[in-house]
Structure formats: structure tokens, C-alpha cells
Design a protein around this motif. Structure first.
Motif, PDB file in Angstrom:
ATOM      1  N   PRO A  22      66.403  61.998-101.921  1.00  0.00           N
ATOM      2  CA  PRO A  22      66.840  63.279-102.479  1.00  0.00           C
ATOM      3  C   PRO A  22      65.652  64.200-102.742  1.00  0.00           C
ATOM      4  O   PRO A  22      64.579  63.747-103.132  1.00  0.00           O
ATOM      5  N   ASN A  23      65.863  65.499-102.492  1.00  0.00           N
ATOM      6  CA  ASN A  23      64.822  66.501-102.761  1.00  0.00           C
ATOM      7  C   ASN A  23      63.464  65.995-102.282  1.00  0.00           C
ATOM      8  O   ASN A  23      62.499  65.930-103.050  1.00  0.00           O
ATOM      9  N   PHE A  26      60.279  68.001-102.873  1.00  0.00           N
ATOM     10  CA  PHE A  26      60.133  68.473-104.251  1.00  0.00           C
ATOM     11  C   PHE A  26      60.104  70.000-104.315  1.00  0.00           C
ATOM     12  O   PHE A  26      59.333  70.598-105.056  1.00  0.00           O
ATOM     13  N   GLU A  27      60.987  70.608-103.512  1.00  0.00           N
ATOM     14  CA  GLU A  27      61.077  72.068-103.490  1.00  0.00           C
ATOM     15  C   GLU A  27      61.971  72.614-104.597  1.00  0.00           C
ATOM     16  O   GLU A  27      61.868  73.784-104.955  1.00  0.00           O
ATOM     17  N   PHE A  28      62.836  71.784-105.140  1.00  0.00           N
ATOM     18  CA  PHE A  28      63.846  72.265-106.072  1.00  0.00           C
ATOM     19  C   PHE A  28      63.628  71.635-107.447  1.00  0.00           C
ATOM     20  O   PHE A  28      63.535  70.410-107.576  1.00  0.00           O
ATOM     21  N   TRP A  29      63.559  72.491-108.475  1.00  0.00           N
ATOM     22  CA  TRP A  29      63.193  72.055-109.823  1.00  0.00           C
ATOM     23  C   TRP A  29      64.149  72.648-110.848  1.00  0.00           C
ATOM     24  O   TRP A  29      64.675  73.753-110.668  1.00  0.00           O
ATOM     25  N   PRO A 218      61.767  67.801-111.295  1.00  0.00           N
ATOM     26  CA  PRO A 218      62.314  67.911-109.940  1.00  0.00           C
ATOM     27  C   PRO A 218      63.785  67.507-109.909  1.00  0.00           C
ATOM     28  O   PRO A 218      64.178  66.498-110.497  1.00  0.00           O
ATOM     29  N   GLN A 219      64.594  68.305-109.225  1.00  0.00           N
ATOM     30  CA  GLN A 219      66.007  67.981-109.103  1.00  0.00           C
ATOM     31  C   GLN A 219      66.182  66.632-108.408  1.00  0.00           C
ATOM     32  O   GLN A 219      65.455  66.284-107.479  1.00  0.00           O
ATOM     33  N   ASP A 220      67.168  65.870-108.865  1.00  0.00           N
ATOM     34  CA  ASP A 220      67.539  64.570-108.299  1.00  0.00           C
ATOM     35  C   ASP A 220      66.495  63.489-108.540  1.00  0.00           C
ATOM     36  O   ASP A 220      66.579  62.401-107.967  1.00  0.00           O
ATOM     37  N   ASN A 260      64.217  57.720-108.656  1.00  0.00           N
ATOM     38  CA  ASN A 260      65.586  58.127-108.357  1.00  0.00           C
ATOM     39  C   ASN A 260      66.595  57.194-109.025  1.00  0.00           C
ATOM     40  O   ASN A 260      67.765  57.184-108.676  1.00  0.00           O
TER      41      ASN A 260
END
Length: 460
Positions: A22-23, A26-29, A218-220, A260
Motif C-alpha cells: 500500500p502507498n 509514500f506519496e500520500f500522507w 503515511p496513508q495505509d 502495514n
């Protein structure tokens, strides 16, 4: 020295995901914020963030006067109890504090509280001269007071002393005697020195002044250690993950973690749905070591919470992003994959505090099939197809920056196989001859003006 490893509990809900990381870039936070009291740099909110506990040094719109007051709470989870506290200097070493040359007689203020049976709150005032403590005074708070109640502390400053600084603060439980009892609460407002010509300039005794601090996760991914950051020092894309090893104090140290799944004590659990017997986790890392140190990436597969496969990779110091891979196998078909990344390996000491591990572009080799698309990068919708390939494939992307795009193909060891520069602007469709490549996993990287995005290519 006691080493704090895997001390925090991660809670990550398991839902339906593809068999992929997932992610992975690490673009999505997710960003959250907390208000900390101005002039009190030592407070329990930082430790709450490290331990995954609720913030427990909070402003509250329930003042005795003005608009705000200070509320401290003792909180806990399955592993840790954290006392709520604020101080303007270190109450253990008696270092730090704020300048103050007054010679007051008493300290007064107002409080509310709800101390659990057997627990006490505490307020501490230390006057210093030339760096040495010359008086040590405190107040103890017991029972329950639902309305603001005045209190007075008679100060014991020697008559002929010339104080030049003070350490002041309070805690929802008396940490000098106990570890605290969850549920204890202590609230303050309108704290003032009496019998002096002035108040300390940085006292903030009315607790009207607060500063907002933002934190990102970080998301996920679940994180622990408190020193987990979003960084623009990337292998590709816009962001990467940065983990730092830190010290609670001179005896207790810990890496920072990303996972995770869940980690409770030294027991690993949770993760993402996964059913393959054999696979390889790949990615890119940089590691700056303090002392003799290395980062670590760990993979575990499990079936009905019981481990059925395990592998890890030590990540030695590297000043540039370096490719790594972790082959792993399961002795029976798993249902879950757990990935854990840590900023230091198992023998963390004080000399390792400050080690930094940066991770980017994780992927499972098994997930790199079909058409690979990335919609978030600077090259628009990137397509790499067919993938896997054994004769030829194509990569499509957009060049909108009026600058050359360098396309690089590297093998699994990071060796550059080919590199071309695409000068044209607009939508691009570039041919890749895979018939000349050996079977294996390669990385196709697009670079423009220091920004990169990359996708794995499997040649079969």
C-alpha cells in the motif's frame, strides 16, 4: 541500558486490498495537528505521539479567567501509561528553565482535578542561581474538585539568595512515586507569583498562548517512534518516508518504525491480505548511520495469525538511494503479509541516536503485471506495457515542462542498462527492446529537472 524495541501497538484495519504494497512510494500522507503550550517545550504531547496515545497536555475552553486553561490527563493503552505534564525545564536533571530574578513569597493559582484512588497530581517550582537549585517547592493535589479551587504554595527561597531562573511545571500524576493511574486529570489556570515586583516574562501562567504543531503519517501505514517524517529527499515522485532513531532519555532508546500491520511488544501481527507462496519485496533506501548501525526491513507471512514465512534485509549505510530486495517463501499458503521497517537494527545503543533511514518505491515483484499506471506524478498517466515482456514493451508519458526527460533502465543490482534523453514535448510513446535483456526485474526511471518517477519491468 534498557532498549525499547517494538514497544508500540499499531492498529491498522484490514480490508480488501490487491496483493501489493500500500502507498508504495509514500506519496500520500495524513496530516494532523496538536496545540502545545507556549513556553513549555517539555510536555507530554510529543511522547503521546511516539507511543500512539491521545494527546494529554491540552488547552481547554473552561477558564477560571480569560479564554483558555490547561488540562493534563494520565492516559494508557495495552502497553503504556503516560502522565500528562508540562515543564519549562527538565525536572529530573534540573537543567533549563526561564530567566527570572524576582524574589516572590508565594505561588497562587486555581485548579480542578479528578485523581484516581491512590494517585496524586503534582506542581513543581525550582528557583536556581548560577545553574544551581536554591529552592525546591511543590504542591500535591488529591481527590476530586469539579469547580475551580484556589491553591497557594509558600516558597522557600533563601532570604539572601539572588535567583536568576526558575523551572516550573506540573503533572497529572506524581511520576516521582508512581507510573500514574489512567483517568487522573489535573487542570490549571491563572497561576501567579505573589510578593514580587514582576512576573516571569515567559511564564504563560494564564495558559492563553499556544502554538500549533503539524504531524504527518503515511496513508495505509502505521508508524511508531515519533520521529517519522515526510521527506522530499526522494528516489522518485514527490515524497519518501524518513525514520529516525531517538532517545527517551540517557537510558532508553528506540528506532522509529513503519508497518502495514500491528506490533505489540515483540509480537508481530496483522498486515494485508496475501496468498502467494513465493515473492520478493523490493525498494530503494538511503541510510545515514550514527555509530555502528544499520536499518532493517522485515517481511512475515502468516496463516490465521500463525507465521508461515519470514525474511529480512539489513540495510547498511548508503548516501545515495540504493536498491534492495527481500525474497521470501511460505511453507503453506498464507493469508496475510506483514512488512516492518525500522531505522536501526536490534542492538540499538545511545551512540545510534540520530540514525536516519529513508525508504521509497516499495513493490512486490508479483504485483508488477499488466499495464502499470501512475496518475499522480509529474509525467501524467504513465503506462508501461506489456508487463511482463520478453520481446518488446512501450512506455507512455507526458512531457509538459519543455525540458528533456531522461529514461533510464537499471537491473536488480542498480546497474544502468540503457539511458536515453527525450527532447520532444507533449505525449511520448517510447519503445523498449526487452529481447536483449536477461530474465529478471528491471526499473524504468523517468527523470526531469531533478524529479523522478519509476516503475518495475519484469522480463520473462
Amino acid at each position: 541500558m534498557r532498549q525499547l524495541l517494538f514497544i508500540c501497538c499499531f492498529f491498522t484495519a484490514i480490508s480488501t486490498y490487491a496483493q501489493s504494497v500500500p502507498n508504495p512510494g509514500f506519496e500520500f500522507w495524513n496530516t494532523s495537528s496538536v496545540d502545545n503550550p507556549t513556553d513549555y517545550p517539555l510536555n507530554s504531547n510529543q511522547m503521546a505521539n511516539i507511543l500512539g496515545l491521545p494527546f494529554n497536555c491540552n488547552k481547554i475552553a473552561d477558564p477560571q479567567q480569560g479564554a483558555l486553561a490547561m488540562q493534563l490527563n494520565t492516559v494508557s493503552n495495552a502497553n503504556d501509561t503516560l502522565i500528562g505534564y508540562f515543564f519549562n525545564g527538565d525536572p529530573n536533571t534540573l537543567t533549563g528553565g526561564i530567566p527570572y530574578s524576582g524574589h516572590p513569597i508565594t505561588l497562587t493559582g486555581y485548579y480542578k482535578n479528578n485523581q484516581m484512588p491512590g494517585d496524586t497530581g503534582i506542581l513543581l517550582i525550582v528557583f536556581k542561581e548560577g545553574g544551581t537549585a536554591i529552592s525546591f517547592d511543590f504542591a500535591i493535589f488529591t481527590g476530586t474538585h469539579t469547580a475551580y479551587t484556589p491553591f497557594t504554595v509558600v516558597l522557600t527561597i533563601p532570604p539572601f539568595a539572588n535567583p536568576d531562573s526558575i523551572i516550573f511545571g506540573a503533572a497529572s500524576s506524581n511520576g516521582f512515586n508512581t507510573n500514574g493511574m489512567p483517568g487522573s486529570m489535573l487542570q490549571f489556570d491563572n497561576i501567579t507569583f505573589m510578593g514580587a515586583n514582576s512576573q516571569p516574562a515567559n511564564m504563560n501562567g494564564s495558559f492563553e498562548n499556544w502554538i500549533t504543531t503539524n504531524t504527518s503519517t503515511p496513508q495505509d501505514w502505521a508508524t511508531a517512534g515519533g520521529f517519522t517524517f515526510q521527506t522530499t529527499d526522494v528516489h522518485s515522485g514527490t515524497y519518501a518516508l524518513s525514520l529516525s532513531t531517538f532517545a527517551y532519555d540517557l537510558q532508553n532508546f528506540s528506532p522509529s518504525y513503519a508497518s502495514n500491520g500491528t506490533m505489540i511488544g515483540n509480537n508481530l501481527g496483522g498486515g494485508r491480505p496475501y496468498t502467494l507462496l513465493n515473492d520478493t519485496l523490493c525498494g530503494w533506501y538511503k541510510f545515514t548511520a550514527m555509530g555502528i548501525d544499520s536499518g532493517i526491513a522485515f517481511v512475515q507471512t502468516s496463516l490465521a495469525t500463525s507465521p508461515v514465512g519470514m525474511a529480512f534485509q539489513i540495510l547498511p549505510p548508503n548516501s545515495a538511494y540504493t536498491y534492495f530486495s527481500i525474497p521470501f517463501s511460505s511453507f503453506t499458503q498464507p493469508d496475510t503479509l506483514l512488512v516492518v521497517i525500522a531505522s536501526s537494527s536490534n542492538n540499538t545503543t545511545l551512540s545510534n541516536v540520530g540514525s536516519v533511514l529513508k525508504i521509497d518505491d516499495l513493490y512486490l515483484k508479483s504485483s508488477q503485471v499488466g499495464i502499470t499506471e501512475l496518475s499522480w506524478n509529474i509525467f501524467g498517466m504513465v503506462k508501461l506495457y506489456p508487463n511482463p515482456s520478453n520481446v518488446e514493451c512501450w512506455i507512455e508519458f507526458d512531457n509538459t515542462k519543455n525540458a528533456p526527460v531522461v529514461m533510464t533502465i537499471t537491473d536488480g543490482l542498480g546497474k544502468v542498462i540503457s539511458e536515453i534523453s527525450v527532447e520532444e514535448t507533449g505525449h511520448q510513446r517510447q519503445h523498449i527492446d526487452t529481447s536483449v535483456l536477461n530474465k529478471g526485474c528491471y526499473l524504468v526511471t523517468l527523470t526531469q529537472n531533478g524529479k523522478r518517477t519509476c516503475r518495475p519491468l519484469l522480463v520473462d
